[in-house]
Design a protein around this motif. Structure first.
Motif, PDB file in Angstrom:
ATOM      1  N   PHE A 224      50.739  47.577  40.454  1.00 57.39           N
ATOM      2  CA  PHE A 224      49.446  46.910  40.338  1.00 57.39           C
ATOM      3  C   PHE A 224      49.289  45.889  41.460  1.00 57.39           C
ATOM      4  N   GLN A 225      48.184  45.951  42.156  1.00 54.12           N
ATOM      5  CA  GLN A 225      47.916  45.040  43.264  1.00 54.12           C
ATOM      6  C   GLN A 225      46.617  44.294  43.004  1.00 54.12           C
ATOM      7  N   MET A 226      46.679  42.981  43.181  1.00 52.69           N
ATOM      8  CA  MET A 226      45.488  42.154  42.981  1.00 52.69           C
ATOM      9  C   MET A 226      44.797  41.918  44.325  1.00 52.69           C
TER      10      MET A 226
ATOM     11  N   THR B 137      32.737  36.885  46.125  1.00 54.09           N
ATOM     12  CA  THR B 137      32.668  36.203  44.825  1.00 54.09           C
ATOM     13  C   THR B 137      33.884  35.330  44.544  1.00 54.09           C
ATOM     14  N   GLY B 138      34.988  35.616  45.218  1.00 55.61           N
ATOM     15  CA  GLY B 138      36.212  34.877  44.941  1.00 55.61           C
ATOM     16  C   GLY B 138      36.968  35.421  43.745  1.00 55.61           C
ATOM     17  N   GLY B 139      36.387  36.411  43.069  1.00 57.97           N
ATOM     18  CA  GLY B 139      37.032  37.010  41.911  1.00 57.97           C
ATOM     19  C   GLY B 139      38.123  37.989  42.318  1.00 57.97           C
ATOM     20  N   TYR B 140      38.917  38.375  41.335  1.00 54.24           N
ATOM     21  CA  TYR B 140      40.034  39.276  41.604  1.00 54.24           C
ATOM     22  C   TYR B 140      39.837  40.597  40.861  1.00 54.24           C
ATOM     23  N   SER B 141      40.327  41.676  41.466  1.00 59.11           N
ATOM     24  CA  SER B 141      40.352  42.981  40.821  1.00 59.11           C
ATOM     25  C   SER B 141      41.763  43.524  40.915  1.00 59.11           C
ATOM     26  N   VAL B 142      42.137  44.327  39.937  1.00 63.66           N
ATOM     27  CA  VAL B 142      43.486  44.888  39.892  1.00 63.66           C
ATOM     28  C   VAL B 142      43.405  46.384  40.180  1.00 63.66           C
TER      29      VAL B 142
END
Length: 260
Positions: free
Chosen positions: A241-243, A249-254
């Motif tokens: 899993f890589q973030m 947006t500054g948000g993170y996705s996995v």
């Protein structure tokens, strides 16, 4: 778990450690039940607790049962209380002389006797007895117990600058930097020119930042280990899993990646 009657809230690190240990025990048990090989290389082996306090010098019983004292005082006259107070002051002076002579263990015993004798209504004197006993314990390398005595001294006299300073130093020496800085700030509320407290205001913040960064790194490592234990039964690990952070947006996705 309680601390002086107050509920102690576990830190994030303590919670993660507890969850990790429970999961590891469960996974090890499951491996044995299923006849699978266990990986002892991941076994958590508790390290020997580093005791900074001297074990070579035993302290006398220094516990003060204030409820018992309160009950005993109910049958005392005012004259008897005053006599006990005067005797306690004599013991304090004796303890001071013992401390100056390097008889630190003996002075702990003497201050303890003074505390067991002095009526509870003489809060200022009892505060001094606790603070003096803390100084004796420091000389015996009993830092944690000395912190407790400083805390008691402050509870009895919340303007006791010397007790705050003594506890601030002990907190710093035991790596409780946030608590140390808080005590130094308290000192400055009473004495804005105190040199030790002023220096601590500049010395401690960068040390606290460095400590927090180190704790952050250690906690992330523990979280990764926790994730690997959870994913282990599925043949996966956190490496799958890589973030990625969205620059907009500054948000993170996995993202999931399959090992080849």
């Amino acid at each position: 778990m309680t601390d002086n009657g107050k509920t102690k809230i576990p830190t994030n690190e303590e919670i993660i450690n507890e969850i990790t240990e429970e999961l590891q025990e469960k996974l090890s048990a499951d491996d044995i039940e299923q006849g699978l090989p266990t990986n002892n290389s991941n076994e958590v082996i508790p390290q020997d607790f580093e005791n900074n306090e001297s074990d070579s010098t035993a302290l006398p019983d220094d516990y003060i049962d204030e409820e018992q004292l309160k009950t005993a005082e109910l049958n005392l006259t005012d004259e008897e209380k005053e006599q006990r107070h005067e005797k306690a002051l004599e013991l304090k002076n004796k303890g001071n002389e013992q401390f100056k002579s390097g008889l630190h263990l003996e002075s702990v015993y003497t201050y303890t006797e003074a505390l067991k004798l002095c009526p509870l209504s003489y809060e200022n004197d009892r505060s001094i007895f606790y603070a003096n006993r803390a100084a004796s314990k420091i000389s015996l390398a009993r830092k944690e117990s000395a912190i407790d005595d400083c805390t008691k001294a402050i509870e009895l006299n919340d303007k006791y600058v010397r007790a705050y300073l003594r506890r601030a130093k002990l907190y710093e020496e035991t790596d409780k930097l946030d608590e140390s800085l808080a005590d130094y700030k308290k000192v400055l509320e009473f004495d804005k020119t105190n040199k030790e407290a002023l220096q601590a205001q500049y010395r401690l913040p960068p040390l606290i930042t460095e400590k927090n960064e180190k704790l952050k790194t250690e906690m992330l490592g523990k979280l990764k280990d926790l994730g690997n234990m959870i994913l282990k039964p599925f043949g996966l690990s956190t490496e799958n899993f890589q973030m990625k952070q969205d620059p907009n947006t500054g948000g993170y996705s996995v993202n999931f990646t399959q090992n080849k």
